[in-house]
Design an enzyme around this catalytic site. Structure first.
Site, PDB file in Angstrom:
ATOM      1  N   THR B 100    -144.229 -18.487 -91.079  1.00 29.49           N
ATOM      2  CA  THR B 100    -144.817 -19.652 -91.723  1.00 29.49           C
ATOM      3  C   THR B 100    -144.081 -20.948 -91.452  1.00 29.49           C
ATOM      4  OG1 THR B 100    -144.136 -18.305 -93.567  1.00 29.49           O
ATOM      5  CG2 THR B 100    -146.222 -19.345 -93.746  1.00 29.49           C
ATOM      6  N   THR B 175    -140.304 -14.143 -92.567  1.00 27.80           N
ATOM      7  CA  THR B 175    -139.181 -13.780 -93.436  1.00 27.80           C
ATOM      8  C   THR B 175    -139.037 -12.276 -93.672  1.00 27.80           C
ATOM      9  OG1 THR B 175    -140.604 -14.152 -95.355  1.00 27.80           O
ATOM     10  CG2 THR B 175    -139.144 -15.951 -94.702  1.00 27.80           C
ATOM     11  N   ASP B 176    -140.131 -11.524 -93.584  1.00 23.15           N
ATOM     12  CA  ASP B 176    -140.055 -10.129 -94.022  1.00 23.15           C
ATOM     13  C   ASP B 176    -138.942  -9.327 -93.345  1.00 23.15           C
ATOM     14  OD1 ASP B 176    -142.083 -10.629 -95.717  1.00 23.15           O
ATOM     15  OD2 ASP B 176    -143.359  -8.972 -95.058  1.00 23.15           O
ATOM     16  N   LYS B 254    -133.666  -9.692 -97.782  1.00 21.57           N
ATOM     17  CA  LYS B 254    -134.739 -10.285 -98.574  1.00 21.57           C
ATOM     18  C   LYS B 254    -134.849  -9.462 -99.846  1.00 21.57           C
ATOM     19  CE  LYS B 254    -139.427 -12.094 -98.196  1.00 21.57           C
ATOM     20  NZ  LYS B 254    -140.704 -12.130 -97.474  1.00 21.57           N
TER      21      LYS B 254
END
Lengths: 598, 439
Positions: B100, B175-176, B254
């Protein structure tokens, strides 16, 4: 004149529009805050929205207050929205049907760019539920353009030095927005339309009540004028004044435009130079002017114009000042058409100022004080507004002032501010579901029906009251006499509230309990104020226990007979018997029963 | 996507997405721009954006469609403008892999579109204008789809940039699985001489409230100014837009699905606090410093490694499945101090550990607690596990142990050597002491 209004009404749903938080604003204190920045971003069609840019140019910080039951990660913009609240959607569809509006086949949830910080995400989720429609008014049909279901914004708490604080309890409460066509004929008509729409919304019985739960925006333009949106009228009583003043403001600005054309002819107004005049006011008697930096600007040929009154207490100079306040965050500006003695600024200082900036008798001047950067921004904003005076009124958003006047808020947002909310799927609306929605009675029908059981005053009071559903239940299910129920709900409660009794603590269940106990013959009508006084302060107590504690149980027939006998023995004449007993035992005796016993 | 019927009709009428159209349905007439249809919603309803900016869905059945004049480009068009480098500005490299951050909404799919040339980046984050930027588009993918092959590609691209006179490198990433990639590059880039900074965003950059702006600005500052020649991950440090943390690439995970500060340093202090104004506060003094040395690329990875989570009632047969598929190594995410089901016959994982070890397949133990270190001795069951041949990986994160075992197995087949390598710190993944306070 062209005029249309937009009504924003909070819905009385249990939960918010896109999360599981309570939709009732919090009475608690905030438990924490977060601090955020926001910036202008491109909309769906690749444009950056003008209104969005305007807010960004102010470079502010936003602080958000968090409340226990009404804030979760969704309000914090830390979690994607949940699916749309079905209860809210149903109410919105109901409103569409009541306003003869065509419900869309598929609801597309949109993001409306809002970067005054009132939404943590930088946008408000909104969607059109219905298009078209109308209401009948005394001056003919007024069209409905669109009915939207959207999220309420955060409530503003305060603003200081580049930081605005908002409370998040309000953010995300479902809101129905109704926009009328520009069919409103005059100021009085605007009020009528707002009232009528408010009544229809209340007729659903599913809207929130109280201060701030309904707001009106008014769109106004005059011939040769511009489209102006006046935001946030909360009092119906002010609508006429707002429309009237805005019409006069625009008409006057059109006249000023004409005057400027006369004064300038084919000459162009040159962007004036900014001149530093700090030195002149170094020893000023005015504390306001003994600042780090004073900048002034000559407005060629503007003498007298800044003082032109648009309406009471608003001049062209005030409009210039609004721009400087909104865009540069200064406290205000000083201009040559003001009473300069009030600051105080001496004639000698004015002379030196005029000389320094080269302003002659036909010219006006503007002066700002503060730090240099802010002053520069302020004068730039003033200059922008001065140039607009040559074009007449501007399309813009204005906010309501307490006197019904308005002040500049921001440019009119464009359609660039709307783009799809990709986190919420489109919602298909089935015709079958829409047809199955039960519509409430419209105000006229309800009144006609109530007039059969109540007098006009009580009928009008109860029909739009938030207690109406309870009234229907008590009268319909318990078969308690309508007049008595309406009087209790609309008069007894009101007079107790005026006494300072906390009647707002009595919920529907408690009031229902009261009528059930009454129906069972536990107490007489006259005892009700006493009972309510007690349970309002102690809502944990049951009605029956309160009655017992207050010793207000209705007298049984045996006891009544005994008293009658005693009175008779004591020689009370049968004429005064009823009067005397009622005087002594008013709160426990039903007069009708008493006369039967006698 | 619109239904076949609608697509055909549009084609016949010569109407394209973005055209102005008039739709008549019954007595209703709607005018606006024809919008693309998301994968969700009723494919038989067309979406029209009205002049007020709102979109609505209109059932196509029984509707008449008419093309009007006018067409709008939907979505974001990459700029062709080249930004010239200006002497005096620090040079940074930005490698885009998707996600993103630094991307624009693609209204055709409703998703986000990577934008990778320097002028696009500067148009989104104007603050990047104070840097000279070498931008490189590597791939545009969601990080959940990444594989070891992608890590290799990334390592190569970063290595190439490291050879230029750039002052630091930013890798934008979904980000995952960003913490897998940072771990992988930590092992693959030997003798790092400059900062390599991974960043991403939790809120898409189409919204004014996106965390991507501050994440990008802080990353650019950290990459260009900091002294940390390590692979790090820079993301929001709190729910506020006040600062970012730089986390060591092998000590970060995360830990939240959606919050801005989803990434936390685990069993280590973050390396630094970075403020949007460019200020950097070091919070950890143990790091590799910038130097003039030569960096080398060691991108060999053994991909046949499995990461297995133990849980009550699990079937130990899962190990047979992987062994049957010729897997070369296991990382177990055990419970607590590193336990696996031990005593109940048929449920015990111990025989599997023994079997694997005998066959020369290393079995590494980490903890699903994430915080804290595993231990091979404090309970009898741990001792049984150890005796069966398990390698207890200290305070290493399961994901990091997984990536490290891939790296190690590509360099040795000898179980004892593998054990030694796994238990020796290479890139900050193993700490001898655990910090008392979490930052």
């Amino acid at each position: 004149m062209k005029c249309g209004i937009e009504i924003h009404q909070r819905l009385a749903t249990e939960k918010k529009l896109f999360c599981g938080c309570s939709a009732q604003p919090s009475e608690d204190k905030p438990i924490a805050t977060v601090e955020r920045m926001q910036r202008a971003v491109a909309g769906e069609l690749g444009d950056v929205d003008l209104a969005a840019l305007h807010e960004y140019s102010r470079g502010r910080k936003y602080r958000y207050q968090i409340f226990p039951q009404t804030t979760c990660l969704v309000e914090l913009d830390e979690e994607p929205p949940h699916s749309m609240n079905g209860e809210a959607l149903e109410i919105a569809v109901e409103v569409c049907l009541l306003l003869n509006s065509k419900v869309v086949d598929e609801v597309e949830v949109m993001r409306k760019t809002v970067i005054d910080g009132s939404n943590t995400s930088g946008f408000q989720r909104t969607s059109i539920i219905g298009l078209g429609g109308f209401i009948e008014t005394s001056k003919g049909r007024v069209g409905i353009e669109a009915i939207c279901l959207e999220e309420e914004s955060s409530g503003i708490v305060g603003e200081k030095a580049g930081e605005i604080t908002y409370r998040l309890d309000r953010l995300g409460i479902p809101l129905v927005e109704i926009a009328t066509s520009p069919d409103i004929k005059d100021a009085k008509h605007a009020r009528e339309v707002a009232e009528k729409l408010g009544m229809i919304l209340r007729a659903t019985g599913k809207v929130q009540r109280g201060i701030g739960t309904i707001r009106q925006d008014i769109n106004i333009s005059v011939p040769e004028g511009a489209r102006v949106e006046v935001k946030g009228a909360q009092e119906l009583g002010l609508i006429e004044t707002i429309v009237d003043k805005e019409v006069r403001r625009q008409e006057k600005l059109v006249k000023i435009k004409g005057e400027l054309e006369k004064r300038f002819g084919k000459k162009r107004f040159e962007k004036p130079a900014v001149v530093e005049v700090t030195e002149i006011f170094k020893n000023s008697a005015s504390k306001l002017l003994r600042k780090e930096c004073l900048l002034a600007m000559k407005l060629t040929n503007f003498a007298g114009l800044l003082g032109e009154e648009l309406y009471e207490n608003r001049r062209l100079g005030t409009e210039l000042s609004d721009y400087a306040v909104a865009k540069a965050g200064v406290g205000g500006i000083i201009h040559s058409d003001e009473k300069l003695e009030k600051y105080p600024i001496s004639g000698e200082e004015v002379g030196r100022l005029r000389e320094k900036i080269g302003a002659g008798a036909h010219d006006a001047f503007v002066l700002v004080a503060g730090d240099r950067k802010t002053c520069m921004r302020a004068l730039e904003a003033v200059c922008e507004r001065v140039l607009q005076a040559f074009e007449g009124p501007q399309n813009e958003v204005r906010k309501v002032l307490p006197d019904g006047g308005t002040s500049y808020m921001r440019p009119m947002p464009g359609s660039a501010r709307l783009y799809p909310e990709t986190d919420v799927p489109p919602i298909e609306i089935s015709r079958k579901w829409v047809e199955g929605i039960k519509l409430p009675e419209m105000p006229e029908e309800r009144k006609a029906r109530l007039l059969k059981i109540l007098n006009e005053e009580l009928a009008e009071k109860i029909m739009l009251s938030e207690n109406y559903p309870l009234f229907e239940k008590v009268v319909g299910e318990l078969k308690v006499e309508a007049k008595f129920v309406a009087t209790t709900l609309e008069e007894t409660l009101v007079s107790l509230r005026r006494e300072g009794v906390p009647v707002e603590k009595l919920n529907e269940n408690k009031l229902m309990e009261l009528f059930i106990e009454y129906k069972c013959g536990k107490f007489v009508k006259a005892a009700i104020p006493e009972i309510l006084r007690r349970v309002s302060k102690n809502t944990g107590e049951s009605i029956s226990s309160a009655v017992e504690k207050l010793k207000l149980e209705k007298m049984g027939e045996a006891e009544l007979r005994k008293i009658v006998e005693e009175k008779k023995k004591a020689g009370v004449s049968s004429k005064t018997l009823i009067q005397e007993i009622m005087r002594e035992h008013r709160l426990r005796v039903d007069a009708e029963e008493l006369s039967k016993v006698i | 996507m619109y239904s076949k019927e609608i697509q055909k009709k549009l084609k016949d009428l010569g109407v394209e997405i973005g055209d102005s159209v008039r739709v008549k349905r019954g007595d209703q007439v709607y005018e606006g721009i024809l919008m693309p249809k998301e994968e969700l919603g009723d494919s038989n309803a067309i979406v029209v954006k009205l002049s007020n900016g709102y979109a609505i869905g209109i059932k196509f059945e029984g509707a008449e469609l008419e093309k009007l004049s006018g067409h709008r480009q939907i979505g974001f068009k990459s700029s062709d403008e080249k930004i010239k480098h200006i002497a005096g500005k620090p040079l940074i490299s930005i490698i885009s892999t998707g996600g993103t951050v630094a991307s624009r909404v693609d209204y055709t799919t409703g998703g986000v579109q990577a934008s990778y040339n320097a002028s696009d980046l500067v148009s989104i984050v104007p603050e990047l204008g104070s840097f000279n930027i070498n931008s490189k588009f590597l791939f545009s993918m969601m990080s959940e789809d990444m594989t070891a092959e992608h890590w290799k590609e990334m390592a190569k691209a970063v290595y190439k940039e490291l050879k230029t006179d750039t002052s630091g490198i930013i890798v934008t990433h979904g980000t995952d699985t960003m913490h897998f990639s940072t771990a992988a590059l930590s092992f693959m880039l030997k003798d790092l001489n400059k900062p390599v900074v991974f960043t991403g965003s939790q809120r898409s950059s189409d919204r004014g409230s996106s965390d991507s702006f501050i994440n990008m600005i802080c990353s650019a500052n950290f990459a260009s100014k900091s002294d940390v020649a390590e692979v790090s991950l820079v993301m929001h440090g709190s729910s506020n837009d006040d600062f970012c943390y730089a986390h060591r690439g092998t000590k970060v995970r995360k830990l939240h699905t959606s919050k801005r500060d989803a990434f936390k340093s685990v069993n280590d202090e973050p390396l630094a606090k970075i403020f949007p104004d460019g200020k950097i506060e070091m919070t950890n003094c143990n790091y590799r410093k910038r130097c003039d040395g030569e960096v080398s690329l060691d991108d060999k990875l053994e991909e046949k490694v499995a990461l297995i989570k133990t849980y009550p009632g699990m079937d130990p047969g899962i190990f047979d499945f992987y062994i049957g598929k010729k897997f070369k190594g296991f990382v177990i995410e055990g419970t607590g101090l590193g336990h696996v089901p031990t005593t109940i016959e048929g449920r015990s994982v111990i025989p599997k550990i023994r079997e694997a070890t005998k066959a020369g397949i290393p079995v590494c133990i980490t903890s699903q607690c994430l915080f804290g270190r595993v231990h091979d001795f404090v309970y009898a069951n741990l001792r049984k596990e150890f005796e069966a041949g398990a390698m207890f990986c200290g305070d290493m994160l399961p994901e990091v142990a997984y990536v490290k075992l891939m790296h190690v197995l590509a360099h040795s087949k000898d179980l004892e050597e593998i054990r030694k390598m796994m238990l020796t710190n290479i890139a900050g993944e193993l700490n001898e002491r655990t910090p008392v306070f979490e930052l």
